[in-house]
Scaffold this motif. Structure first.
Motif, short mmCIF file in Angstrom:
data_model
loop_
_atom_site.label_atom_id
_atom_site.label_comp_id
_atom_site.label_asym_id
_atom_site.label_seq_id
_atom_site.Cartn_x
_atom_site.Cartn_y
_atom_site.Cartn_z
N VAL A 1 0.85 -1.18 0.00
CA VAL A 1 0.00 0.00 0.00
C VAL A 1 0.89 1.25 0.00
O VAL A 1 1.78 1.38 0.84
N ALA A 2 0.67 2.11 -0.97
CA ALA A 2 1.39 3.40 -1.01
C ALA A 2 0.40 4.49 -0.64
O ALA A 2 -0.75 4.47 -1.09
N GLN A 3 0.86 5.42 0.19
CA GLN A 3 -0.02 6.52 0.59
C GLN A 3 0.71 7.84 0.43
O GLN A 3 1.83 7.99 0.91
N ARG A 4 0.06 8.78 -0.25
CA ARG A 4 0.67 10.09 -0.46
C ARG A 4 0.75 10.83 0.86
O ARG A 4 -0.22 10.91 1.61
N LYS A 5 1.96 11.37 1.13
CA LYS A 5 2.17 12.15 2.36
C LYS A 5 2.79 13.47 1.95
O LYS A 5 4.02 13.59 1.87
N GLY A 6 1.95 14.44 1.59
CA GLY A 6 2.46 15.71 1.08
C GLY A 6 3.19 15.47 -0.22
O GLY A 6 2.64 14.93 -1.17
#
Ligand code: NDP
Length: 342
Positions: free
Chosen positions: A275-280
């Motif tokens: 799972v990849a999650q955008r963080k800024g």
């Protein structure tokens, strides 16, 4: 459950899947057990019956399935024969008054699928299609995550199920027995998997198929087919399936704020969920570790539970019928060279 309270299954067709997966899974199940066999080969069936403690008077030929009605040990029938025979075998099991678990693809056509649903309804028996991935912990977690909104809205899905097929001479190359080539056999996992991820049905399909010329295996069925599914929510899913490319079975869902990747999505085991999650400006990457049980055992235990406790199966005949309708639209699109609206 103690053995005598477990749901007794008759298994129809003693081929590769039955011998390598279904019978071992029935044997391992906590609420099911194999009690009868249906086969065209008595001698083979005797050997298998002895292995699983099945009585030799509970072995039937395909034309004797009606006799299962007189065997109260049989509560459910698992159909594991070539696709083009599923309709007849499901109808025979329903006529004998038994609940039915049928392998995927449900049938060759949506018309057959509807007949199977009607027959089971009239007989008052349950019908489930064996979509094993719907019982897999990784596939379920991916679907939960996509639908939860945690990563924003889903926009794009890429699903691949390809493998190299063996030589000619198998029923899988015969249109009458297989209903098609790679699409109903393995491409179905992409189709059903995408529907599972989104909990939504496509409104349009657009497909291209390849039948290599000069290869007798692909005189009747396709080798490769690529199809795009369009959804009302705006999602586009691109699926590819082939009998002519080195094994690959993965699905990626791309959302506004991240992506969910399932390696070995459609395999019996070995799933990996990243799972990849955008963080800024950056992103976090995480592998989700889950304890996944054996898919065939989970699927059988689910159906046995439905039978024992009068519950509705997670993947009923209607789920199979939906996919048959989409498969027909995919073929029509490939043939006519244009998108088909559903
Ligand atoms: P096999 O060819 O290995 O076995 C099919 C069996 O069906 C045969 O051994 C035979 O049993 C019986 N049969 C009855 N009539 C015929 C006929 N005319 N031609 C050939 N076989 C016949 O196939 P599989 O086990 O690979 O596949 C069976 C079903 O399971 C298919 O619907 C397939 O799509 C599905 N499947 C599902 C998988 C999954 O992951 N869920 C994986 C693999 C298959 P007997 O000799 O006892 O009469």
């Amino acid at each position: 459950l103690p053995p005598e309270q477990r749901v007794g299954f008759a298994v129809v067709g003693l081929g590769r899947l039955t011998l390598n997966q279904i019978l071992p899974a029935l044997h391992r199940s906590k609420n099911a057990r194999p009690v009868a066999l249906v086969s065209g080969y008595r001698e083979k069936a005797e050997t298998v019956a002895a292995q699983y403690g099945i009585r030799s008077d509970a072995i039937y030929g395909y034309d004797e399935m009606q006799k299962m009605a007189d065997n109260p040990e049989i509560e459910a029938v698992y159909i594991v024969t070539p696709n083009g025979l599923h309709r007849d075998h499901v109808l025979a099991a329903a006529a004998a008054g038994k609940h039915v678990l049928c392998e995927k693809p449900m049938a060759n056509t949506s018309r057959e699928a509807q007949e199977m649903i009607d027959a089971c309804q009239q007989a008052g028996v349950k019908l489930m299609i064996a979509y094993r991935c719907q019982f897999d912990a990784f596939n379920k977690e991916a679907a939960r995550l996509v639908q939860s909104g945690e990563l924003g809205r889903p926009r794009i899905i890429e699903a691949t199920n390809v493998q190299m097929m063996g030589p000619d001479g198998q029923w899988r190359f015969k249109a009458g027995l297989a209903g098609g080539g790679a699409l109903p056999d393995i491409g179905l996992y992409c189709l059903n998997g995408v529907r599972m991820m989104l909990a939504e049905n496509p409104i349009e399909v657009y497909a291209q198929a390849v039948n290599p010329t000069g290869d007798p295996r692909y005189a009747e069925v396709e080798e490769t087919i690529s199809f795009v599914l369009r959804f009302r929510s705006g999602v586009i899913a691109h699926c590819v399936t082939s009998y002519g490319a080195h094994e690959g079975k993965e699905m990626t869902v791309r959302l506004e704020n991240g992506w969910v990747k399932l390696d070995n999505a459609f395999a019996y085991s070995g799933q990996r969920l990243t799972v990849a999650q955008r963080k800024g400006e950056a992103q976090s990457l995480e592998e989700r570790k889950l304890s996944a049980g054996p898919q065939f055992v989970l699927e059988i235990e689910h159906f046995a539970d439905c039978v024992r406790n009068d519950r509705a199966p997670r993947t009923p005949g209607e789920e199979g019928l939906q996919d048959q309708i989409f498969i027909e639209a995919i073929y029509r699109s490939a043939q006519e060279g244009r998108p088909v609206t559903l």
